[in-house]
Design an enzyme around this catalytic site. Structure first.
Site, PDB file in Angstrom:
ATOM      1  N   SER A 164     -13.199 -32.667 -27.688  1.00 38.23           N
ATOM      2  CA  SER A 164     -13.601 -31.263 -27.589  1.00 38.23           C
ATOM      3  C   SER A 164     -12.411 -30.319 -27.653  1.00 38.23           C
ATOM      4  CB  SER A 164     -14.390 -31.040 -26.300  1.00 38.23           C
ATOM      5  OG  SER A 164     -13.645 -31.494 -25.194  1.00 38.23           O
ATOM      6  N   ASP A 405     -12.773 -25.090 -15.513  1.00 36.38           N
ATOM      7  CA  ASP A 405     -12.343 -25.724 -16.759  1.00 36.38           C
ATOM      8  C   ASP A 405     -10.860 -25.430 -16.964  1.00 36.38           C
ATOM      9  OD1 ASP A 405     -11.794 -26.674 -19.239  1.00 36.38           O
ATOM     10  OD2 ASP A 405     -13.391 -25.587 -20.289  1.00 36.38           O
ATOM     11  N   HIS A 408      -9.861 -27.017 -21.461  1.00 38.06           N
ATOM     12  CA  HIS A 408      -9.995 -26.303 -22.737  1.00 38.06           C
ATOM     13  C   HIS A 408      -9.236 -24.977 -22.640  1.00 38.06           C
ATOM     14  CE1 HIS A 408     -13.357 -29.165 -22.472  1.00 38.06           C
ATOM     15  NE2 HIS A 408     -13.039 -29.368 -23.735  1.00 38.06           N
TER      16      HIS A 408
END
Ligand SMILES: *[C@@H]1O[C@H](CO)[C@@H](O)[C@H](O)[C@H]1NC(C)=O
Ligand SMILES: *[C@@H]1O[C@H](CO)[C@@H](O)[C@H](O)[C@H]1NC(C)=O
Ligand SMILES: *[C@@H]1O[C@H](CO)[C@@H](O)[C@H](O)[C@H]1NC(C)=O
Ligand SMILES: *[C@@H]1O[C@H](CO)[C@@H](O)[C@H](O)[C@H]1NC(C)=O
Length: 435
Positions: A164, A405, A408
């Site tokens: 990802s 998060d 990312h």
């Protein structure tokens, strides 16, 4: 992604890894390992709903590896050709203050920023983290010029291959280019793993190809649900990307975040070792060994690929570290810094840096002297200094029930610099395109 992500999250949370570990084994070290694996890195499961949905069909067999070495100091390949030695090292430098280029995208001018990376929309208020530019020690890194870029890649096909974070890179790349030409989305799967864009005027195609391990890795299941133990086939590259490579002009290959798991390593129908399983009759390896074997497999495949166009240019992007502080993803870890760290503040003994070194060693080992088909995009050093670039709570709270998060990257944000590197590397090969 959102709907299936939520249901997967529910399944995931209702089925804690710790219970599974108690069912599977009783040895204390194994439990500790389970806890470690489950708590630190299961994060990526959340980002990748339904890990079983892609069972590779035709594994691609690699020629046998000559040897498996945990220690790698003795396996560096011969020096790079001269033209590379003369180049500026783009990857060694520091972040310096500079206002963000006004020609770059914003969350208004790029409409394809994924919700989860649209940090300002999600409520992030500090903006100063945008006002830093990477300064290589020995030269200047040019700003991203989408016009120049599209000129170089006119009529070509380009793929980002990996997990990802690779997709995160593609999303940033597409936003940067979109300031010159509006792309058309021509494919998107329901889980946001595969996506394809076309820039019609430049006839340029960009896609992301999901391959979390790059080699074939299958999760073991008990009664139909995954148990976070993987069978890794170190002599089989993942056909999902390998079958596409012959059709590509450019590929950016990356990986690493999925390797923090219990794994059995298979080669030629034998189990040659495992990671985090600690069984008496199986050699125990550390995570970086599995990653090393995956990268070795990638180069082994590319170097022996009969169907591949010899002109495919492969960029190997190194690991981009996460920045959890005060815990891990599910124990309250956070990342709320608002500016870069200096080189002195970074822990260069960290495991992330070691993973990068493993990737670099396999790159050196796998790319032959004089072979013009490879470039490395060594982002690790620069990104280790950017704890401020992650969505953190500005997404986590909304979607991940309070988890942050820190893996990312916000868009816009420091991830955009990865494409500046791509352009700089292309310009070194096409100096006449520089305008
Ligand atoms: C862009 O960010 C602002 C906050 O800076 C937010 O109010 C707005 O909704 C965002 N717009 C889009 C289209 O994401
Ligand atoms: C799997 O399902 C069977 C039958 O429903 C059950 O007896 C068994 O305990 C289950 N195994 C696990 C590990 O949950
Ligand atoms: C290791 O030993 C266990 C217990 O004897 C056995 O079940 C397992 O299959 C063995 N594993 C391998 C890879 O030989
Ligand atoms: C960052 O978050 C932690 C934990 O929530 C908090 O203790 C700390 O004050 C925050 N720091 C800043 C600069 O907001």
């Amino acid at each position: 992604m959102k709907s299936s992500g939520t249901s997967f999250l529910e399944r995931f949370l209702s089925n804690t890894k710790r219970e599974r570990c108690f069912n599977i084994g009783s040895a204390v070290p194994f439990l500790l390992t389970c806890f470690f694996v489950a708590s630190i890195f299961s994060f990526f499961l959340l980002y990748s709903p339904n890990p079983l949905s892609l069972i590779p069909d035709q594994p691609i067999l690699l020629p046998p590896h000559k040897q498996h070495q945990r220690d790698s100091t003795d396996q560096l390949a011969s020096p790079k050709p001269n033209f590379e030695q003369k180049r500026c090292d783009l990857f060694k430098g520091k972040w310096v203050r500079a206002p963000r280029e006004s020609s770059y995208y914003t969350n208004w001018s790029c409409s394809s920023i994924p919700e989860s990376k649209n940090c300002f929309k999600q409520g992030r208020e500090d903006r100063d983290f945008l006002n830093w530019k990477w300064k290589p020690d020995a030269c200047e890194l040019q700003s991203f010029n989408p016009k120049t870029f599209l000129h170089i890649v006119r009529g070509k096909k380009w793929a980002f291959i990996g997990d990802s974070v690779a997709r995160n890179h593609m999303d940033s790349f597409v936003c940067l280019l979109s300031q010159e030409e509006t792309p058309v989305e021509i494919y998107k799967d329901s889980e946001d793993r595969y996506r394809k864009w076309h820039f019609p005027k430049s006839d340029f195609t960009v896609m992301s190809i999901w391959s979390r391990f790059l080699i074939v890795g299958e999760e073991r299941t008990v009664n139909g649900s995954g148990i976070n133990i993987f069978d890794m086939y170190i002599d089989k590259v993942d056909p999902d990307w390998a079958n596409v490579v012959p059709d590509l002009d450019y590929a950016v290959i990356s990986g690493g975040h999925w390797f923090f798991r219990a794994m059995y390593l298979h080669e030629a129908d034998n189990v040659i070792g495992c990671v985090f399983c600690q069984q008496p009759n199986v050699t125990d390896y550390s995570i970086d060994f599995a990653l090393r074997m995956a990268f070795r497999g990638v180069f082994n495949f590319l170097n022996n690929c009969q169907n591949c166009k010899k002109k495919t240019l492969v960029f190997a992007r190194t690991f981009a570290s996460a920045h959890f502080e005060g815990g891990v993803w599910n124990t309250g870890g956070y990342c709320n810094k608002t500016g870069p760290m200096s080189e002195a503040e970074v822990d260069w003994t960290s495991f992330e840096w070691k993973l990068r070194n493993v990737q670099m060693e396999e790159y050196e080992r796998g790319t032959r002297q004089g072979d013009n088909r490879y470039e490395v995009v060594d982002v690790t050093r620069a990104m280790m200094m950017r704890p401020d670039g992650h969505p953190g709570e500005h997404w986590g709270n909304k979607w991940m029930r309070g988890y942050n998060d820190c893996t990312h990257w916000c868009m816009p944000g420091p991830v955009d610099f990865w494409s500046e590197l791509l352009l700089a590397l292309l310009l070194q090969r096409h100096p006449s395109s520089d305008s």
